[in-house]
Design a protein around this motif. Sequence first.
Motif, PDB file in Angstrom:
ATOM      1  N   CYS A  20     -64.974  71.507  -3.815  1.00 13.79           N
ATOM      2  CA  CYS A  20     -63.801  71.784  -4.632  1.00 13.79           C
ATOM      3  C   CYS A  20     -64.218  72.591  -5.852  1.00 13.79           C
ATOM      4  O   CYS A  20     -65.175  72.259  -6.521  1.00 13.79           O
ATOM      5  CB  CYS A  20     -63.156  70.478  -5.084  1.00 13.79           C
ATOM      6  SG  CYS A  20     -62.708  69.417  -3.713  1.00 13.79           S
ATOM      7  N   GLY A  21     -63.472  73.611  -6.136  1.00 14.64           N
ATOM      8  CA  GLY A  21     -63.765  74.425  -7.296  1.00 14.64           C
ATOM      9  C   GLY A  21     -64.831  75.448  -7.026  1.00 14.64           C
ATOM     10  O   GLY A  21     -65.112  76.307  -7.845  1.00 14.64           O
ATOM     11  N   GLY A  22     -65.507  75.405  -5.882  1.00 16.24           N
ATOM     12  CA  GLY A  22     -66.538  76.368  -5.560  1.00 16.24           C
ATOM     13  C   GLY A  22     -66.034  77.377  -4.563  1.00 16.24           C
ATOM     14  O   GLY A  22     -64.871  77.397  -4.182  1.00 16.24           O
ATOM     15  N   LYS A  23     -66.920  78.221  -4.087  1.00 21.21           N
ATOM     16  CA  LYS A  23     -66.519  79.290  -3.188  1.00 21.21           C
ATOM     17  C   LYS A  23     -67.042  79.092  -1.778  1.00 21.21           C
ATOM     18  O   LYS A  23     -66.898  79.951  -0.929  1.00 21.21           O
ATOM     19  CB  LYS A  23     -67.005  80.631  -3.741  1.00 21.21           C
ATOM     20  CG  LYS A  23     -66.337  80.992  -5.072  1.00 21.21           C
ATOM     21  CD  LYS A  23     -66.779  82.360  -5.548  1.00 21.21           C
ATOM     22  CE  LYS A  23     -66.099  82.731  -6.860  1.00 21.21           C
ATOM     23  NZ  LYS A  23     -66.521  84.058  -7.337  1.00 21.21           N
ATOM     24  N   LYS A  24     -67.704  77.968  -1.533  1.00 19.10           N
ATOM     25  CA  LYS A  24     -68.236  77.725  -0.203  1.00 19.10           C
ATOM     26  C   LYS A  24     -67.116  77.312   0.737  1.00 19.10           C
ATOM     27  O   LYS A  24     -66.321  76.447   0.418  1.00 19.10           O
ATOM     28  CB  LYS A  24     -69.301  76.630  -0.232  1.00 19.10           C
ATOM     29  CG  LYS A  24     -70.578  77.063  -0.906  1.00 19.10           C
ATOM     30  CD  LYS A  24     -71.608  75.977  -0.782  1.00 19.10           C
ATOM     31  CE  LYS A  24     -72.932  76.430  -1.379  1.00 19.10           C
ATOM     32  NZ  LYS A  24     -73.941  75.393  -1.291  1.00 19.10           N
ATOM     33  N   GLU A  25     -67.042  77.915   1.874  1.00 21.92           N
ATOM     34  CA  GLU A  25     -66.057  77.542   2.878  1.00 21.92           C
ATOM     35  C   GLU A  25     -66.793  76.805   3.977  1.00 21.92           C
ATOM     36  O   GLU A  25     -67.493  77.411   4.775  1.00 21.92           O
ATOM     37  CB  GLU A  25     -65.356  78.791   3.431  1.00 21.92           C
ATOM     38  CG  GLU A  25     -64.196  78.474   4.355  1.00 21.92           C
ATOM     39  CD  GLU A  25     -63.061  77.765   3.653  1.00 21.92           C
ATOM     40  OE1 GLU A  25     -62.914  77.931   2.438  1.00 21.92           O
ATOM     41  OE2 GLU A  25     -62.328  77.035   4.332  1.00 21.92           O
ATOM     42  N   GLU A 260     -68.809  64.818 -17.890  1.00 25.24           N
ATOM     43  CA  GLU A 260     -67.381  65.014 -17.641  1.00 25.24           C
ATOM     44  C   GLU A 260     -67.158  66.002 -16.497  1.00 25.24           C
ATOM     45  O   GLU A 260     -66.300  65.785 -15.636  1.00 25.24           O
ATOM     46  CB  GLU A 260     -66.698  65.522 -18.910  1.00 25.24           C
ATOM     47  CG  GLU A 260     -65.198  65.673 -18.756  1.00 25.24           C
ATOM     48  CD  GLU A 260     -64.517  66.034 -20.062  1.00 25.24           C
ATOM     49  OE1 GLU A 260     -63.577  66.857 -20.033  1.00 25.24           O
ATOM     50  OE2 GLU A 260     -64.929  65.504 -21.107  1.00 25.24           O
ATOM     51  N   GLN A 261     -67.947  67.056 -16.477  1.00 26.43           N
ATOM     52  CA  GLN A 261     -67.776  68.057 -15.428  1.00 26.43           C
ATOM     53  C   GLN A 261     -68.193  67.511 -14.065  1.00 26.43           C
ATOM     54  O   GLN A 261     -67.516  67.735 -13.056  1.00 26.43           O
ATOM     55  CB  GLN A 261     -68.579  69.320 -15.759  1.00 26.43           C
ATOM     56  CG  GLN A 261     -68.273  70.487 -14.831  1.00 26.43           C
ATOM     57  CD  GLN A 261     -68.963  71.762 -15.247  1.00 26.43           C
ATOM     58  OE1 GLN A 261     -69.821  71.756 -16.136  1.00 26.43           O
ATOM     59  NE2 GLN A 261     -68.604  72.863 -14.621  1.00 26.43           N
ATOM     60  N   VAL A 262     -69.316  66.790 -14.011  1.00 26.85           N
ATOM     61  CA  VAL A 262     -69.771  66.210 -12.749  1.00 26.85           C
ATOM     62  C   VAL A 262     -68.755  65.187 -12.248  1.00 26.85           C
ATOM     63  O   VAL A 262     -68.448  65.135 -11.053  1.00 26.85           O
ATOM     64  CB  VAL A 262     -71.160  65.563 -12.907  1.00 26.85           C
ATOM     65  CG1 VAL A 262     -71.531  64.763 -11.657  1.00 26.85           C
ATOM     66  CG2 VAL A 262     -72.217  66.643 -13.161  1.00 26.85           C
ATOM     67  N   ALA A 263     -68.224  64.380 -13.152  1.00 23.81           N
ATOM     68  CA  ALA A 263     -67.208  63.395 -12.761  1.00 23.81           C
ATOM     69  C   ALA A 263     -66.011  64.092 -12.136  1.00 23.81           C
ATOM     70  O   ALA A 263     -65.496  63.662 -11.085  1.00 23.81           O
ATOM     71  CB  ALA A 263     -66.775  62.580 -13.976  1.00 23.81           C
ATOM     72  N   THR A 264     -65.556  65.174 -12.743  1.00 21.21           N
ATOM     73  CA  THR A 264     -64.403  65.912 -12.234  1.00 21.21           C
ATOM     74  C   THR A 264     -64.684  66.502 -10.856  1.00 21.21           C
ATOM     75  O   THR A 264     -63.867  66.374  -9.931  1.00 21.21           O
ATOM     76  CB  THR A 264     -64.024  67.041 -13.209  1.00 21.21           C
ATOM     77  OG1 THR A 264     -63.709  66.482 -14.479  1.00 21.21           O
ATOM     78  CG2 THR A 264     -62.825  67.830 -12.697  1.00 21.21           C
ATOM     79  N   LEU A 265     -65.847  67.125 -10.706  1.00 23.74           N
ATOM     80  CA  LEU A 265     -66.195  67.766  -9.436  1.00 23.74           C
ATOM     81  C   LEU A 265     -66.367  66.749  -8.313  1.00 23.74           C
ATOM     82  O   LEU A 265     -65.933  66.973  -7.176  1.00 23.74           O
ATOM     83  CB  LEU A 265     -67.483  68.581  -9.597  1.00 23.74           C
ATOM     84  CG  LEU A 265     -67.391  69.817 -10.494  1.00 23.74           C
ATOM     85  CD1 LEU A 265     -68.779  70.390 -10.754  1.00 23.74           C
ATOM     86  CD2 LEU A 265     -66.486  70.869  -9.868  1.00 23.74           C
ATOM     87  N   LEU A 266     -67.000  65.630  -8.628  1.00 21.48           N
ATOM     88  CA  LEU A 266     -67.230  64.597  -7.617  1.00 21.48           C
ATOM     89  C   LEU A 266     -65.912  64.006  -7.128  1.00 21.48           C
ATOM     90  O   LEU A 266     -65.708  63.821  -5.923  1.00 21.48           O
ATOM     91  CB  LEU A 266     -68.131  63.504  -8.190  1.00 21.48           C
ATOM     92  CG  LEU A 266     -68.477  62.324  -7.274  1.00 21.48           C
ATOM     93  CD1 LEU A 266     -69.090  62.797  -5.969  1.00 21.48           C
ATOM     94  CD2 LEU A 266     -69.425  61.362  -7.999  1.00 21.48           C
ATOM     95  N   VAL A 267     -65.021  63.720  -8.048  1.00 21.17           N
ATOM     96  CA  VAL A 267     -63.723  63.164  -7.670  1.00 21.17           C
ATOM     97  C   VAL A 267     -62.919  64.179  -6.867  1.00 21.17           C
ATOM     98  O   VAL A 267     -62.309  63.840  -5.844  1.00 21.17           O
ATOM     99  CB  VAL A 267     -62.942  62.718  -8.920  1.00 21.17           C
ATOM    100  CG1 VAL A 267     -61.498  62.393  -8.568  1.00 21.17           C
ATOM    101  CG2 VAL A 267     -63.609  61.494  -9.553  1.00 21.17           C
ATOM    102  N   GLN A 268     -62.925  65.424  -7.294  1.00 19.39           N
ATOM    103  CA  GLN A 268     -62.189  66.460  -6.560  1.00 19.39           C
ATOM    104  C   GLN A 268     -62.683  66.571  -5.119  1.00 19.39           C
ATOM    105  O   GLN A 268     -61.888  66.673  -4.182  1.00 19.39           O
ATOM    106  CB  GLN A 268     -62.336  67.804  -7.266  1.00 19.39           C
ATOM    107  CG  GLN A 268     -61.536  67.925  -8.549  1.00 19.39           C
ATOM    108  CD  GLN A 268     -61.771  69.246  -9.254  1.00 19.39           C
ATOM    109  OE1 GLN A 268     -62.708  69.984  -8.928  1.00 19.39           O
ATOM    110  NE2 GLN A 268     -60.928  69.564 -10.213  1.00 19.39           N
ATOM    111  N   ALA A 269     -63.996  66.545  -4.950  1.00 23.63           N
ATOM    112  CA  ALA A 269     -64.568  66.663  -3.608  1.00 23.63           C
ATOM    113  C   ALA A 269     -64.181  65.467  -2.747  1.00 23.63           C
ATOM    114  O   ALA A 269     -63.789  65.623  -1.587  1.00 23.63           O
ATOM    115  CB  ALA A 269     -66.086  66.788  -3.699  1.00 23.63           C
ATOM    116  N   ALA A 270     -64.287  64.265  -3.301  1.00 27.45           N
ATOM    117  CA  ALA A 270     -63.970  63.051  -2.539  1.00 27.45           C
ATOM    118  C   ALA A 270     -62.491  63.006  -2.165  1.00 27.45           C
ATOM    119  O   ALA A 270     -62.134  62.605  -1.055  1.00 27.45           O
ATOM    120  CB  ALA A 270     -64.355  61.813  -3.349  1.00 27.45           C
ATOM    121  N   VAL A 271     -61.646  63.412  -3.086  1.00 32.49           N
ATOM    122  CA  VAL A 271     -60.201  63.415  -2.832  1.00 32.49           C
ATOM    123  C   VAL A 271     -59.857  64.389  -1.715  1.00 32.49           C
ATOM    124  O   VAL A 271     -59.119  64.066  -0.777  1.00 32.49           O
ATOM    125  CB  VAL A 271     -59.436  63.772  -4.124  1.00 32.49           C
ATOM    126  CG1 VAL A 271     -57.977  64.126  -3.818  1.00 32.49           C
ATOM    127  CG2 VAL A 271     -59.494  62.612  -5.113  1.00 32.49           C
TER     128      VAL A 271
END
Length: 434
Positions: A20-25, A260-271
């Motif tokens: 999430c938030g990255g460019k990897k498909e 804060e940024q890692v928390a956001t990215l981790l949650v976005q990915a899991a969701v």
Amino acid sequence: MRKTKLALLALTAALAVTACGGKKEEKKPETVSAAETQATEATEATEATTLAPATDEEKAKAAEVGKKIDAIYVQNWSEDTEKLCKEAKEAWDALSDSAKAEVKGEHASPEYFGLDTGDVTKDNPLNQDEIGEKEILVVSFGTSYNDSRAKDIGGIESYLAKQFPDYSVRRAFTSQIIMNHILARDGEKIDNVEQALERAKKNGVKELIVQPTHLMQGKEYDELKETLDKHKADFAKVALAEPLLGEVGKDAEEINADKEQVATLLVQAAVTDGGFDSVQKAGQEGAAFVFLGHGTSHTAAITYSEMQTAMRKLGYNNVFIGTVEGEPAETAVDAVIEAVKKAGFKKVTLRPMMVVAGDHAHNDMAGAEEDSWVQKFVASKNFDRVETQILGLGGIADIEKIYAAHTQAAIDQAEGKTAESGAAETTAAESKAN
């Protein structure tokens, strides 16, 4: 904890994550329920009974292999290490299937050589010479899971190589136990920190930037710093970059931008991987996420409490932080189960808060053994559904960017572009990461 049975990996191995938030498909990961792992365990137990019983001679040979594995399951390197690793693998290869099933020891089991963790040829050990005058040494704890190593650690290394083309990127691991395992099983040689520093010195490296992939400034980070201090005279410029979560705060309420940024990215990915529209909607549907770290008795253990605070401040009230070691105490499995239960959530997704989805993720979190987190959540009978996502932080594209920001800050420090390594370095890293 004991390792899971051989067939479990085929069930629980993670597919590639959509960052999430990255460019990897990439492909969406497989979620695995506790019921499925139990079914696999039962199937495997049935299949195991088809092996002919080992003879006394085979059992004796298996016992010798167990001793050879225990001999290389050590954290110290010696001049005999490579020879001992080779001998252990040759002895294993000479065993019959019935004998292999009998291998055991203090650390030995059939899974030491028999567990399929992926294609080792996809991993680059980055132990080449001809480094040049500028090097970025990426230091990781390591993992014997080939696919996870190539994807999570290798992904970070590759990203740094692209971002800093003037530097040669090389690898070092801090766990000799893991390095010996990889060398014995797959023939892949990975440098430990001392070996990597000696390689850099012999190659005439003048500017050395060390980027740890560790989560926090804990025991591993302290030991790395001590080792690096002993070798600083070998290089004209040396700088040690921050780990992923940056500096340790003074208490559980002190949250830096990295956390804060890692928390956001981790949650976005899991969701996203769980098929939810948002973490809030997941909560409305009775779903909670439990992120599992390693845990530590080091003073840096406060970092886990800080991550829980970060989740709360971000409004993620259905997110809980746990640790394999149960340190700090509120992150122990029983405490987390009680917290999730008390909050009223009936669906649970477990996911590692670790850079690599290795042994802890596959076994301590998602394993079929009764003491794994997924089995304990199921055994509590408090939840309607318990699933796992076996993916490391290193597979999230924007996590790689945080490491690159920390590397840039260390380069600036080495080249005298920052006043001092403390607040100035952190500010530079956070500015680029955001």
